[in-house]
Motif scaffolding. Structure first.
Motif, PDB file in Angstrom:
ATOM      1  N   UNK A 178     -58.872 -96.893  11.285  1.00 52.88           N
ATOM      2  CA  UNK A 178     -58.130 -95.750  10.726  1.00 52.88           C
ATOM      3  C   UNK A 178     -57.861 -95.895   9.235  1.00 52.88           C
ATOM      4  N   UNK A 179     -57.578 -97.116   8.782  1.00 55.50           N
ATOM      5  CA  UNK A 179     -57.319 -97.331   7.357  1.00 55.50           C
ATOM      6  C   UNK A 179     -58.572 -97.040   6.534  1.00 55.50           C
ATOM      7  N   UNK A 231     -59.229 -93.142   6.571  1.00 54.02           N
ATOM      8  CA  UNK A 231     -58.313 -92.407   5.708  1.00 54.02           C
ATOM      9  C   UNK A 231     -58.553 -92.720   4.234  1.00 54.02           C
ATOM     10  N   UNK A 232     -59.027 -93.920   3.933  1.00 48.96           N
ATOM     11  CA  UNK A 232     -59.380 -94.251   2.550  1.00 48.96           C
ATOM     12  C   UNK A 232     -60.514 -93.359   2.068  1.00 48.96           C
ATOM     13  N   UNK A 233     -61.474 -93.096   2.945  1.00 46.09           N
ATOM     14  CA  UNK A 233     -62.577 -92.200   2.593  1.00 46.09           C
ATOM     15  C   UNK A 233     -62.062 -90.787   2.324  1.00 46.09           C
ATOM     16  N   UNK A 234     -61.063 -90.348   3.115  1.00 48.76           N
ATOM     17  CA  UNK A 234     -60.460 -89.032   2.861  1.00 48.76           C
ATOM     18  C   UNK A 234     -59.817 -89.007   1.481  1.00 48.76           C
ATOM     19  N   UNK A 235     -59.102 -90.075   1.141  1.00 46.64           N
ATOM     20  CA  UNK A 235     -58.452 -90.127  -0.165  1.00 46.64           C
ATOM     21  C   UNK A 235     -59.474 -90.075  -1.294  1.00 46.64           C
ATOM     22  N   UNK A 243     -47.401 -97.806  13.236  1.00 47.50           N
ATOM     23  CA  UNK A 243     -47.998 -98.934  12.516  1.00 47.50           C
ATOM     24  C   UNK A 243     -49.207 -98.482  11.701  1.00 47.50           C
ATOM     25  N   UNK A 244     -50.062 -97.664  12.315  1.00 46.31           N
ATOM     26  CA  UNK A 244     -51.215 -97.132  11.586  1.00 46.31           C
ATOM     27  C   UNK A 244     -50.750 -96.230  10.449  1.00 46.31           C
ATOM     28  N   UNK A 261     -51.737 -96.689   6.523  1.00 42.59           N
ATOM     29  CA  UNK A 261     -52.353 -95.626   5.729  1.00 42.59           C
ATOM     30  C   UNK A 261     -51.468 -95.274   4.534  1.00 42.59           C
ATOM     31  N   UNK A 262     -50.156 -95.300   4.723  1.00 44.12           N
ATOM     32  CA  UNK A 262     -49.239 -95.043   3.612  1.00 44.12           C
ATOM     33  C   UNK A 262     -49.410 -96.088   2.518  1.00 44.12           C
ATOM     34  N   UNK A 263     -49.539 -97.348   2.919  1.00 42.56           N
ATOM     35  CA  UNK A 263     -49.755 -98.425   1.944  1.00 42.56           C
ATOM     36  C   UNK A 263     -51.075 -98.219   1.207  1.00 42.56           C
ATOM     37  N   UNK A 264     -52.114 -97.788   1.937  1.00 46.76           N
ATOM     38  CA  UNK A 264     -53.409 -97.528   1.302  1.00 46.76           C
ATOM     39  C   UNK A 264     -53.285 -96.400   0.291  1.00 46.76           C
TER      40      UNK A 264
END
Length: 256
Positions: free
Chosen positions: A31-32, A35-39, A119-120, A124-127
């Motif tokens: 998931x991280x 979501x990084x790819x989305x960002x 937790x996920x 993702x928030x940290x990313x």
């Protein structure tokens, strides 16, 4: 709640948490990365062309929706796969014969889904901090919305697992229902950009209210009233919980 019920609840919680932590490379890292790819794609590349959205940079606008999307997906999939696996391996029969009320079983599995979803969401928030500076407008709305959303979709995952007869049935709802609702829930846009008809249709999408409340917690902007958003989320939680309680009581999808 007496001590034996509390022990049963803790046991189910512990089993569920250990289940996804044992394979954290499969449950927490993908998931991280996704979501990084989305960002990168939507936030950095496309966002620079779009400009501002509702008075904020496009990256700042979509971050709450992307975080919520990760929470929804993982809360749902954790409970759906875990409970169906228990049915498939016939481990669920141990719960049925144990002197444990249905609400303990429900909240045991839901608790595991909530922990994974939160937790996920935290990961993702940290990313997201590598891409945008986050500001919290209302911490109460932020925490309550993400908690209620995780509970709701954990219940939805449990409902899917109750009716599922094969592993393919577990993937049908996320593919044909969950994904469209999430993408059409305002993750990447404000519904103010839509024609009046589609704005009205969006109000029938439960994910819209979750993202709306969560985005308000971060940015202080909302497409609908915050009270109305929480009222809708709470109504769906009560509805799903009541339905699941009834199904477990009748043994639907469990007793052969």
């Amino acid at each position: 709640m007496n001590s034996s019920y509390l022990t049963a609840l803790k046991s189910i919680w512990t089993k569920e948490v250990n289940r996804f932590l044992r394979i954290w490379v499969q449950t927490l890292i993908p998931p991280a990365i996704t979501m990084t790819l989305y960002f990168v794609i939507f936030g950095n590349l496309i966002g620079k062309r779009i400009g501002e959205m509702s008075g904020f940079s496009y990256m700042s606008f979509i971050v709450p929706g992307i975080i919520m999307m990760a929470v929804i997906t993982n809360s749902y999939s954790n409970v759906a796969s875990s409970f169906f696996s228990a049915k498939f391996q016939r481990n669920v029969e141990e719960l049925l014969v144990a002197p444990v009320p249905n609400y303990i079983i429900i909240w045991g599995y839901v608790g595991g889904g909530v922990i994974r979803g939160l937790l996920v969401g935290f990961i993702v928030t940290c990313v997201s901090l590598f891409f945008v500076e986050l500001h919290i407008f209302n911490i109460f709305a932020l925490l309550l919305s993400v908690l209620c959303t995780s509970i709701l979709f954990s219940l939805a995952g449990l409902l899917n697992a109750i009716f599922a007869r094969t592993f393919d049935d577990i993937s049908i709802i996320p593919t044909f229902v969950l994904t469209p609702l999430t993408y059409l829930g305002g993750v990447f846009y404000s519904i103010d950009l839509l024609p009046d008809f589609w704005q009205a249709v969006s109000h029938f999408n439960p994910v819209f209210y979750m993202i709306n409340a969560f985005r308000y917690g971060f940015l202080g902007i909302a497409d609908v009233s915050l009270i109305w958003s929480f009222a809708m989320i709470g109504s769906f939680i009560v509805l799903l919980y009541g339905l699941i309680t009834l199904l477990l009581k009748k043994g639907v999808g469990i007793r052969s």
